[in-house]
Scaffold this active site. Structure first.
Site, PDB file in Angstrom:
ATOM      1  CB  CYS A  29     -78.045   3.764   9.061  1.00  0.00           C
ATOM      2  SG  CYS A  29     -79.292   5.008   8.667  1.00  0.00           S
ATOM      3  CB  CYS A  86     -85.084   4.011  13.316  1.00  0.00           C
ATOM      4  SG  CYS A  86     -85.034   4.781  11.693  1.00  0.00           S
ATOM      5  CB  CYS A 131     -80.001  10.593  12.156  1.00  0.00           C
ATOM      6  SG  CYS A 131     -81.412   9.793  11.380  1.00  0.00           S
ATOM      7  CE  LYS A 185     -92.399   3.145   9.547  1.00  0.00           C
ATOM      8  NZ  LYS A 185     -91.275   3.590  10.374  1.00  0.00           N
ATOM      9  NE  ARG A 245     -86.747  -2.330   7.467  1.00  0.00           N
ATOM     10  CZ  ARG A 245     -86.868  -0.996   7.395  1.00  0.00           C
ATOM     11  NH1 ARG A 245     -87.989  -0.467   6.957  1.00  0.00           N
ATOM     12  NH2 ARG A 245     -85.873  -0.211   7.757  1.00  0.00           N
TER      13      ARG A 245
HETATM   14 FE1  SRM Z   1     -86.312   3.674  10.186  1.00  0.00          FE
HETATM   15  C1  SRM Z   1     -85.091   5.295   7.486  1.00  0.00           C
HETATM   16  C2  SRM Z   1     -83.784   1.513  10.136  1.00  0.00           C
HETATM   17  C3  SRM Z   1     -87.981   1.722  12.355  1.00  0.00           C
HETATM   18  C4  SRM Z   1     -88.371   6.305  10.924  1.00  0.00           C
HETATM   19  N1  SRM Z   1     -84.742   3.405   8.952  1.00  0.00           N
HETATM   20  C5  SRM Z   1     -84.432   4.158   7.867  1.00  0.00           C
HETATM   21  C6  SRM Z   1     -83.269   3.536   7.090  1.00  0.00           C
HETATM   22  C7  SRM Z   1     -83.858   2.632   6.046  1.00  0.00           C
HETATM   23  C8  SRM Z   1     -82.247   4.526   6.530  1.00  0.00           C
HETATM   24  C9  SRM Z   1     -82.420   5.019   5.118  1.00  0.00           C
HETATM   25  O1  SRM Z   1     -83.495   5.502   4.752  1.00  0.00           O
HETATM   26  O2  SRM Z   1     -81.431   4.941   4.382  1.00  0.00           O
HETATM   27  C10 SRM Z   1     -82.603   2.726   8.246  1.00  0.00           C
HETATM   28  C11 SRM Z   1     -81.777   1.511   7.833  1.00  0.00           C
HETATM   29  C12 SRM Z   1     -80.639   1.299   8.796  1.00  0.00           C
HETATM   30  C13 SRM Z   1     -79.923   0.034   8.610  1.00  0.00           C
HETATM   31  O3  SRM Z   1     -78.715   0.071   8.280  1.00  0.00           O
HETATM   32  O4  SRM Z   1     -80.504  -1.025   8.813  1.00  0.00           O
HETATM   33  C14 SRM Z   1     -83.778   2.496   9.162  1.00  0.00           C
HETATM   34  N2  SRM Z   1     -85.990   1.885  10.978  1.00  0.00           N
HETATM   35  C15 SRM Z   1     -84.833   1.188  10.921  1.00  0.00           C
HETATM   36  C16 SRM Z   1     -84.840   0.015  11.873  1.00  0.00           C
HETATM   37  C17 SRM Z   1     -84.074  -1.197  11.367  1.00  0.00           C
HETATM   38  C18 SRM Z   1     -84.299   0.483  13.233  1.00  0.00           C
HETATM   39  C19 SRM Z   1     -83.911  -0.618  14.164  1.00  0.00           C
HETATM   40  O5  SRM Z   1     -82.788  -0.547  14.617  1.00  0.00           O
HETATM   41  O6  SRM Z   1     -84.702  -1.509  14.458  1.00  0.00           O
HETATM   42  C20 SRM Z   1     -86.355  -0.180  12.026  1.00  0.00           C
HETATM   43  C21 SRM Z   1     -86.933  -1.108  11.001  1.00  0.00           C
HETATM   44  C22 SRM Z   1     -88.393  -1.284  11.191  1.00  0.00           C
HETATM   45  C23 SRM Z   1     -89.028  -2.295  10.306  1.00  0.00           C
HETATM   46  O7  SRM Z   1     -88.806  -3.486  10.541  1.00  0.00           O
HETATM   47  O8  SRM Z   1     -89.793  -1.910   9.434  1.00  0.00           O
HETATM   48  C24 SRM Z   1     -86.844   1.233  11.770  1.00  0.00           C
HETATM   49  N3  SRM Z   1     -87.945   3.932  11.352  1.00  0.00           N
HETATM   50  C25 SRM Z   1     -88.406   3.029  12.261  1.00  0.00           C
HETATM   51  C26 SRM Z   1     -89.334   3.657  13.148  1.00  0.00           C
HETATM   52  C27 SRM Z   1     -89.999   3.009  14.354  1.00  0.00           C
HETATM   53  C28 SRM Z   1     -91.323   2.422  14.023  1.00  0.00           C
HETATM   54  O9  SRM Z   1     -91.782   2.457  12.880  1.00  0.00           O
HETATM   55  O10 SRM Z   1     -91.946   1.930  14.946  1.00  0.00           O
HETATM   56  C29 SRM Z   1     -89.436   4.981  12.749  1.00  0.00           C
HETATM   57  C30 SRM Z   1     -90.251   6.084  13.456  1.00  0.00           C
HETATM   58  C31 SRM Z   1     -91.708   6.003  13.196  1.00  0.00           C
HETATM   59  C32 SRM Z   1     -92.068   6.754  11.949  1.00  0.00           C
HETATM   60  O11 SRM Z   1     -92.019   6.155  10.879  1.00  0.00           O
HETATM   61  O12 SRM Z   1     -92.373   7.947  12.034  1.00  0.00           O
HETATM   62  C33 SRM Z   1     -88.564   5.136  11.622  1.00  0.00           C
HETATM   63  N4  SRM Z   1     -86.704   5.473   9.312  1.00  0.00           N
HETATM   64  C34 SRM Z   1     -87.531   6.433   9.823  1.00  0.00           C
HETATM   65  C35 SRM Z   1     -87.414   7.615   9.025  1.00  0.00           C
HETATM   66  C36 SRM Z   1     -88.171   8.958   9.257  1.00  0.00           C
HETATM   67  C37 SRM Z   1     -89.510   8.943   8.622  1.00  0.00           C
HETATM   68  C38 SRM Z   1     -90.179  10.280   8.677  1.00  0.00           C
HETATM   69  O13 SRM Z   1     -91.392  10.341   8.622  1.00  0.00           O
HETATM   70  O14 SRM Z   1     -89.503  11.305   8.722  1.00  0.00           O
HETATM   71  C39 SRM Z   1     -86.464   7.324   8.020  1.00  0.00           C
HETATM   72  C40 SRM Z   1     -85.973   8.276   6.923  1.00  0.00           C
HETATM   73  C41 SRM Z   1     -86.965   8.435   5.808  1.00  0.00           C
HETATM   74  O15 SRM Z   1     -87.968   7.726   5.708  1.00  0.00           O
HETATM   75  O16 SRM Z   1     -86.734   9.331   5.013  1.00  0.00           O
HETATM   76  C42 SRM Z   1     -86.029   5.980   8.249  1.00  0.00           C
HETATM   77 FE1  SF4 Z   2     -80.415   5.428  10.570  1.00  0.00          FE
HETATM   78 FE2  SF4 Z   2     -82.887   5.390  11.539  1.00  0.00          FE
HETATM   79 FE3  SF4 Z   2     -80.867   5.380  13.188  1.00  0.00          FE
HETATM   80 FE4  SF4 Z   2     -81.366   7.568  11.758  1.00  0.00          FE
HETATM   81  S1  SF4 Z   2     -82.647   6.733  13.326  1.00  0.00           S
HETATM   82  S2  SF4 Z   2     -79.384   6.632  12.144  1.00  0.00           S
HETATM   83  S3  SF4 Z   2     -82.183   6.625   9.867  1.00  0.00           S
HETATM   84  S4  SF4 Z   2     -81.351   3.752  11.698  1.00  0.00           S
END
Ligand code: SRM
Ligand code: SF4
Length: 575
Positions: free
Chosen positions: A437, A480, A476, A212, A75
């Site tokens: 993911c 995200c 899930c 964030k 990323r």
């Molecule tokens: Fe996310 C974890 C993808 C935006 C909340 N997110 C992940 C992981 C890294 C899975 C992992 O931990 O193994 C995913 C990787 C998937 C893959 O194969 O690429 C993933 N998140 C993404 C992306 C790529 C979704 C997308 O399709 O665009 C976004 C990348 C953003 C970036 O460029 O930085 C992405 N994730 C978000 C957002 C939206 C936002 O920030 O605006 C959220 C919700 C906002 C928030 O943070 O509360 C988000 N991602 C999570 C969470 C839950 C966090 C929590 O507080 O519970 C996880 C899991 C974790 O952190 O344990 C997670």
């Molecule tokens: Fe993976 Fe995020 Fe989508 Fe859950 S919401 S399946 S962590 S990319």
């Protein structure tokens, strides 16, 4: 005296990591496996990477007694989502040379690459470095990529939003030299392991959890400000001058099915700061969370829980104390929508901008379909402005000179790029989910287009083809694609099954509520059909679908939806 709960495991890991080094360097050189150790998998996140495996291949490889097909997701950190054509071309090259030949525009204004095997990771990072891009702090317990309003109309407020975002990103960047040492020149800085490095803002344990930050310019809420730990809302006076910023805290999406102690939450407006205090406010909010955040339980370690636990008044007082001046009363503001405005626009500088729709952010040459990878590469070869990634997984070809407009129009047409799509599709987003993911319970990016087609058929049946309805899906409950802020949200619960949420505000200020549990495609279509029928017949003039489902009592405006916390929306300024 009560015993204090032990610190979360990651806290020890960070302390012992020598500022994020761990054994990453050695792990990358270990030729016998494509994997790295579990501890290093945690640390590599701070370097902007996740170790993943191709889940579609798990079964077959297990039968052959082979290890998983491991690779890195990379990323990139791009504050405000602004990339030059040269940087675009480098990303395209890396994706084709070292990744899976596609690029992913994320929900946070940046690129992700998938499928980069361990042995190619350093080459990929070196190539990024050659065009002044990096991946440090794109993931991990730090301030992540900062998003700012992506509208390129370039009013002075938009410019200020970009600059604030960039300054926050620079100021809150980890100072460790580990990134350069491990991925780039390999030089140990000042004796490397023994070096006494200081992280002046973070300290050696960084933050309790991810953090964030976003910057918004009303009336657009494209960055979905209420979904983030920290936000700034531009307050512009009648003369178009920036007076300062409302500061928001405590938004977040992630929850765990069945665990009511975890929940999505919309941010609250903490107060107002003058422009000269905005950076100090960002540092203050971050350090309050550094000091007050829960380091014993990672499921309770986001700012949103610290705000709930300590209360907004305590936060306001402490942030004011750390800035050196009390926060002002929040100023009035009004958001109208979260989506992007597609097509051509002209900026104050007379240059043109083209917002392209990229379905679910996936840039690839589709078999028999749009040639997104090639088309955007050709555009980057002639473009003399920049690219701006949006928080809705789209891209703006920004600042196109007059002489280039025709050329770009022709390339857009030739490669099937588009600034049009059905009203539901152009307002839809899906997270990545399967096959990369590791946390996905259900499909998302690969399934949503099919579901949208079915929903658009229903919309057409009920005369709603032109109706803008925000639809988001995640595989899930982590959220995200911010599904709890969609008018219709789908959250994966298991293979082919989703929880269906309704009622989040069109402008991103109110969360949705759970409407149906564990439903598959046919049940979803059967559920949406009567809702659209009723909406078509009984909606009030100008009423959004989400306001309609609340008015008609399909879901509550306030209160919990099943496993939901009762937070009904941001505290608004009084006017
Ligand atoms: Fe996310 C974890 C993808 C935006 C909340 N997110 C992940 C992981 C890294 C899975 C992992 O931990 O193994 C995913 C990787 C998937 C893959 O194969 O690429 C993933 N998140 C993404 C992306 C790529 C979704 C997308 O399709 O665009 C976004 C990348 C953003 C970036 O460029 O930085 C992405 N994730 C978000 C957002 C939206 C936002 O920030 O605006 C959220 C919700 C906002 C928030 O943070 O509360 C988000 N991602 C999570 C969470 C839950 C966090 C929590 O507080 O519970 C996880 C899991 C974790 O952190 O344990 C997670
Ligand atoms: Fe993976 Fe995020 Fe989508 Fe859950 S919401 S399946 S962590 S990319």
């Amino acid at each position: 005296m009560t015993d204090k709960p032990p610190l979360a495991r990651n806290e020890g890991l960070k302390t012992q990591s020598r500022y994020l080094r761990g054994t990453l360097s050695e792990g990358l050189d270990r030729e016998i496996t494509g994997e790295i150790t579990e501890d290093d998998q945690q640390l590599v996140k701070f370097h902007g990477m996740y170790l993943q495996d191709e889940r579609d291949l798990r079964h077959e490889r297990a039968k052959k007694k082979m290890e998983h097909a491991f690779s890195f997701m990379i990323r990139v950190r791009i504050p405000g989502g602004v990339a030059t054509p040269k940087q675009w071309l480098a990303m395209d090259q890396i994706a084709r040379d070292y990744g899976n030949g596609t690029m992913r525009l994320t929900t946070r204004e940046t690129f992700q690459l998938h499928g980069v095997i361990k042995f190619n990771a350093r080459s990929a990072i070196k190539k990024l470095d050659s065009v002044l891009l990096d991946t440090i702090a794109a993931c991990g317990d730090v301030n992540r990529n900062v998003m700012s309003a992506s509208n390129p109309n370039l009013s002075s407020a938009h410019q200020a939003a970009y600059e604030l975002g960039k300054n926050i990103s620079d100021h809150l960047l980890p100072r460790t030299k580990a990134y350069r040492e491990i991925w780039l020149d390999g030089q140990k800085v000042m004796g490397g392991e023994e070096a006494e490095e200081v992280e002046p803002i973070y300290g050696q344990t960084y933050l309790p959890r991810k953090f964030k930050t976003v910057v918004a310019v009303p009336p657009e809420n494209d960055v979905d400000i209420f979904a983030h730990d920290l936000g700034f809302i531009a307050i512009v006076n009648d003369k178009g001058e920036l007076e300062g910023w409302n500061v928001t805290v405590g938004g977040g999406m992630g929850m765990t099915h069945g665990n009511t102690k975890t929940y999505p939450r919309t941010a609250d407006v903490l107060g107002f700061v003058r422009p000269e205090n905005a950076l100090k406010a960002a540092e203050a909010v971050l350090t309050v969370q550094r000091d007050w955040g829960d380091r014993t339980n990672r499921a309770h370690a986001r700012v949103k829980y610290t705000v709930e636990d300590r209360g907004l008044d305590a936060w306001r007082a402490e942030v004011g104390r750390r800035i050196g001046t009390a926060l002002g009363e929040p100023r009035p503001f009004k958001f109208t929508h979260t989506g992007d405005r597609y097509g051509w626009t002209e900026g104050e500088n007379g240059k043109h901008h083209l917002t392209l729709f990229i379905e679910n952010g996936r840039i690839k040459d589709w078999d028999g379909g749009a040639q997104l990878m090639t088309g955007l590469r050709k555009i980057a070869e002639v473009h003399d402005g920049e690219f701006r990634m949006t928080s809705n997984q789209n891209v703006i070809i920004a600042n196109i000179s007059k002489k280039n407009r025709k050329k770009i129009e022709a390339l857009v047409k030739e490669h099937g790029l588009t600034d049009t799509a059905g009203a539901i599709r152009r307002n839809a987003m899906a997270c990545v989910a399967l096959p990369t993911c590791g946390l996905a319970l259900a499909e998302s990016e690969r399934y949503l287009p099919t579901l949208v087609t079915a929903m658009e058929d229903l919309a057409a049946k009920h005369g709603l083809s032109e109706e803008e309805i925000v639809v988001r899906m995640t595989g899930c409950p982590n959220g995200c694609a911010r599904p709890y802020l969609a008018e219709i949200g789908f959250v994966g619960t298991g293979p082919g099954k989703y929880n269906l949420y309704l009622g989040a505000a069109f402008n991103g200020e109110r969360l949705s509520k759970l409407y149906l549990k564990d439903v598959g495609h046919d049940e979803i279509v059967a559920a949406i059909d009567p809702l659209f029928a009723d909406f078509s017949k009984t909606r009030e003039s100008g009423e959004h679908f989400s306001d309609f489902v609340i008015r008609k009592g399909y879901v509550a405006k306030t209160g919990n939806g099943a496993d939901f916390h009762a937070n009904t929306g941001p505290l608004q300024a009084s006017a």
